[in-house]
Design a protein around this motif. Structure first.
Motif: not given
Length: 401
Positions: A47-49, A72-73, A290-291, A305-307
């Motif tokens: 995912g992302w920060l 979420m993850h 989450s997108a 779907g990416e957190t």
């Protein structure tokens, strides 16, 4: 000329080896490199920060990003399992239109004017606990003697929850805020809060009081299940965040005595000082989204779907938004900080928290002008294991008359 290599995904920095008031080491460096970076989650999710102020604020205000827990993850090691959906009434983990409905029901009960009417009561609660702190004497833990009971009494009074029952719900609220709690432990804590609230809701249905739970019961817009869940959510939220701001704010002021003296001697500084402490400490240190669809942001594409983990503390130390952000300056105009979040999930109780902090911190410093730490600063135990950062204990001392 060769193309720049794609940076390797990072893991979430969590260690705080330096100043107890600074974000974890590494967040600043990541933010200066890029405000949005690929991040690997403990369960293997890529995912992302987000660390930049503008980036974090943009995501928090964008309806293309969801707050639903089950999407979420978890970025924290030790809690890698699937995240269950938000319990009924937990506004943090829901999107519109469900979130909109709850917020509309509550907004009129958390207005600035209504919260200011509570100021006199908060002043009395504060004075009573300053008396108690003095009776307990130097060496007392400020967390248990002052920082916890003042906001606890205020939220209990607002909701119509008996303060004498606090031992029954405080333990469950603490578990909800623990970062490495398993989904089973967290759900058990929520169930414990709901069981307690169910008894209160039944009583309010039978004979509504003039408190918030009584108002909601009287209106009849919520089912029993919704009222139980919402009551537990508001109670847990009102107990922890402000308590940690009082304790951690006091810690910061005692380590910066010139700032404490400015607040002690200038009563008009209090509202501005509170905003700066909220920015400087940012005790609710992370959030997540989450997108729901592909979103282009900062030259990157966040796929559906990416957190995205949002580092609120890194954002509030962004030099692109705040000058000399690592300096505590109570005379700074810290408007735009993310201490209460942003967007539709901005803290509903922020005005109550402002009242409590604006009253409690100056009153503590005036009552005990020689207040200081009773242990070295590096021996104060930090809440690095909790979703709300702060101190577990804060032993203080002062010169007795």
């Amino acid at each position: 000329m060769p193309a720049h290599p794609t940076p390797l995904p990072v893991t979430l920095p969590t260690g705080r080896p330096g100043c107890p008031f600074d974000p974890p080491a590494g967040l600043g460096e990541l933010r200066e490199r890029t405000p949005l970076v690929r991040m690997t989650y403990p369960d293997g999710h890529l995912g992302w920060l987000a660390t930049g102020h503008a980036t974090v604020r943009s995501i928090m205000g964008d309806p293309r990003f969801s707050s639903r827990y089950e999407l979420m993850h978890n970025p924290f090691p030790g809690a890698e399992g699937p995240i269950p959906p938000a319990p009924v009434g937990d506004m943090t983990g829901m999107d519109a239109p469900e979130h909109t409905r709850y917020r509309r029901l509550l907004m009129g009960r958390f207005t600035v004017r209504r919260m200011r009417r509570l100021t006199e009561r908060v002043e009395r609660i504060t004075a009573e606990h300053l008396d108690s702190l003095e009776r307990q004497g130097p060496g007392t833990d400020l967390v248990e003697a002052f920082a916890r009971p003042v906001p606890a009494l205020a939220i209990c009074e607002l909701l119509g929850v008996p303060y004498d029952d606090r031992a029954r719900f405080q333990r469950h609220a603490d578990t909800v805020m623990t970062m490495d709690a398993t989904p089973e432990e967290r759900y058990a804590a929520v169930a414990g809060l709901q069981e307690y609230m169910a008894g209160l809701v039944a009583a309010q249905r039978a004979r509504p009081s003039d408190h918030l739970l009584g108002d909601l019961a009287r209106d009849g817009d919520l089912t029993d299940e919704e009222l139980v869940g919402l009551g537990g959510f508001l109670l847990a939220a009102g107990l922890d965040t402000t308590a940690n701001m009082i304790a951690h704010g006091t810690f910061a002021l005692l380590v910066h005595p010139e700032q404490a003296e400015a607040l002690r001697t200038d009563p008009d500084l209090a509202p501005q000082a509170v905003e700066e402490l909220l920015r400087y400490l940012t005790v609710a240190h992370t959030s997540a989204r989450s997108a729901l669809e592909d979103v282009e942001l900062d030259g990157q594409v966040i796929r559906a779907g990416e957190t995205v983990t949002l580092s609120l503390e890194a954002a509030d130390r962004d030099p692109a938004r705040f000058h000399d952000p690592d300096v505590l300056d109570l005379r700074r105009k810290a408007t735009g900080h993310l201490g209460f979040g942003h967007g539709i999930h901005q803290c509903l109780g922020q005005q109550l928290a402002r009242v409590e902090l604006t009253v409690a911190l100056p009153a503590l410093l005036r009552r005990f002008p020689t207040l200081r730490l009773a242990v070295p600063a590096d021996e104060v135990p930090l809440r690095t294991d909790m979703n709300i950062y702060g101190v577990h204990r804060l032993p203080v001392t002062w010169d007795e008359a």
